[in-house]
Design an enzyme around this catalytic site. Structure first.
Site, mmCIF file in Angstrom:
data_model
loop_
_atom_site.group_PDB
_atom_site.id
_atom_site.type_symbol
_atom_site.label_atom_id
_atom_site.label_comp_id
_atom_site.label_asym_id
_atom_site.label_seq_id
_atom_site.Cartn_x
_atom_site.Cartn_y
_atom_site.Cartn_z
ATOM 1 N N GLY A 50 0.875 -1.116 0.078
ATOM 2 C CA GLY A 50 0.040 -0.202 0.138
ATOM 3 C C GLY A 50 0.941 1.276 -0.012
ATOM 4 O O GLY A 50 1.867 1.108 0.244
ATOM 5 N N GLU A 119 10.987 -7.356 0.451
ATOM 6 C CA GLU A 119 10.830 -8.654 0.253
ATOM 7 C C GLU A 119 9.301 -8.856 0.152
ATOM 8 O O GLU A 119 8.478 -8.178 0.738
ATOM 9 C CB GLU A 119 11.261 -9.471 1.518
ATOM 10 C CG GLU A 119 11.373 -10.967 1.481
ATOM 11 C CD GLU A 119 11.623 -11.526 2.883
ATOM 12 O OE1 GLU A 119 12.142 -10.881 3.767
ATOM 13 O OE2 GLU A 119 11.650 -12.705 3.094
#
Lengths: 239, 239
Positions: A50, A119
């Site tokens: 986000g 990641e």
DNA sequence: ACAAAAGTGTTCGTACTACACCCATGC
DNA sequence: GCATGGGTGTAGTACGAACACTTTTGT
């Protein structure tokens, strides 16, 4: 229509973000795509992909953008869940987040870390803990919404490859509802809906009788929908 | 956890509001409470009661506040619908609104104009037009949500007085779903749910056989709910 | 006695549930 | 030929749909 805007300035000090709960179905398990952040706040925590919504950017577009940054996919099934805005949920000031969920086919893309992610990985819905911000709550609410939505609209197909077996489909429903379904009844019900196209092909190279492959018949769905159709599956025992 | 906040300043320039679709049931009709604005933008237009969320104020609390300003009521049934944030929906800058709907009993309060309202009135859901901002869309989405929610949770009772007749209840469902329901089947279904308490009283002074009065048995509902109960009503013809 | 809404019972069809066995393939 | 999942039919039940007449009250 310029108006005496001055007195409202105090209100224009907030920011808002979108967060996206990306669901995928992999190996019989319902998964969520999480990123490990490389940016404060919650540096190093796992959380939802986000980011801040840009000036002039529509909310839905922002959610699509966030999704594209992580998966490379466009035009994906996406639905707004709701806004989360508890004061203090973000260290930098008042930040409201608009949560979305999306349904993707995991085999359509390779994961690559980008943006605030160091990641990216799929996580089982059932073992999600200590996420950044209020993201655990967001995941719960989104998951709950998915369970409901899939009852009344055939969105499950968004999670499956273009050709799938009835057993794949059953496992998907079982994973989302956390239930066991009865094979014969499930098949009868699903087939009686006439939403599946028999592709006339079968699985290859499985050590048992190969299953027929089906695809979702979108045209047929639209017909039914216009006619006030309601997709629904009921039966099921708690796992 | 203070962080290098500087680079994020550009994002902290938005405002957000709450808008509340307040449903009431009056005289067999489903209504929405609208205000006539006395403030720019959309001065003089009818629109939803709503206002900027204050610093440090929770979203739900802001929606309750807005509702209290118009109706004087507190602790009312209230549910978030979703966020609306199309760029350009507000003249003063980027303003996201979080839409709520609430269910109130119209006889619980007197209307009095306050805040940005020069006038407050109930409007029939069916004849709502040219509202301020994107409020027409918000009303449609909220109404749609209400139709759905009332299928799976007995929230309809929030709209009725503490004592009501089965016919009242039926009319309520008919108004929300815009359907005609069949009297005998409706009663059988509702009574078989065991959610109603027979108050042992009846209507007075009606020029026909007086109907029994019922109230919603909340305790009973909670019992059923824990047990994985699903409230649902199906039958109905399009009007 | 008449008007107006309350209240009730039964039949029919459909759709959900539960359940056990044969089938096609790979190794 | 055996292990593995694919695929099917049927009987019982419960629930929703459709439908018409009697009851109680006020005027």
């Amino acid at each position: 229509m310029a108006q005496p805007q001055k007195s409202f300035d105090a209100y224009f000090k907030s920011a808002f973000t979108v967060d996206n709960v990306i669901f995928g179905f992999d190996n019989g398990q319902l998964k969520i795509l999480l990123i490990r952040r490389n940016e404060a706040p919650f540096d190093n925590y796992w959380g939802l992909p986000g980011y801040f919504v840009r000036e002039g950017e529509d909310l839905d577009a922002a959610a699509q953008r966030v999704l594209r940054e992580v998966t490379g996919l466009k035009d994906v099934y996406l639905e707004q869940v709701k806004a989360f805005g508890t004061p203090g949920r973000h260290d930098f000031g008042r930040v409201i987040t608009i949560a979305y969920y999306s349904l993707v086919k995991v085999e359509d893309f390779e994961l690559h870390a980008a943006g605030v992610a160091q990641e990216v990985a799929w996580h089982s819905v059932s073992d999600i803990e200590s996420l950044a911000f209020d993201h655990e709550e967001i995941v719960q609410v989104a998951f709950h919404r998915l369970k409901r939505s899939i009852r009344s609209r055939p969105i499950g197909f968004e999670l499956l490859p273009p050709a799938f077996t009835l057993t794949d489909l059953q496992h998907l429903y079982e994973a989302i509802w956390e239930l066991d379904l009865e094979k014969r009844n499930f098949r009868k019900k699903i087939l009686s809906m006439n939403l599946l196209k028999d592709l006339g092909r079968s699985q290859k190279g499985v050590a048992h009788r190969p299953a027929k492959l089906y695809s979702f018949d979108e045209g047929r769905y639209r017909e039914l929908e216009e006619d006030g159709f309601n997709f629904e599956l009921k039966e099921g025992k708690r796992k």
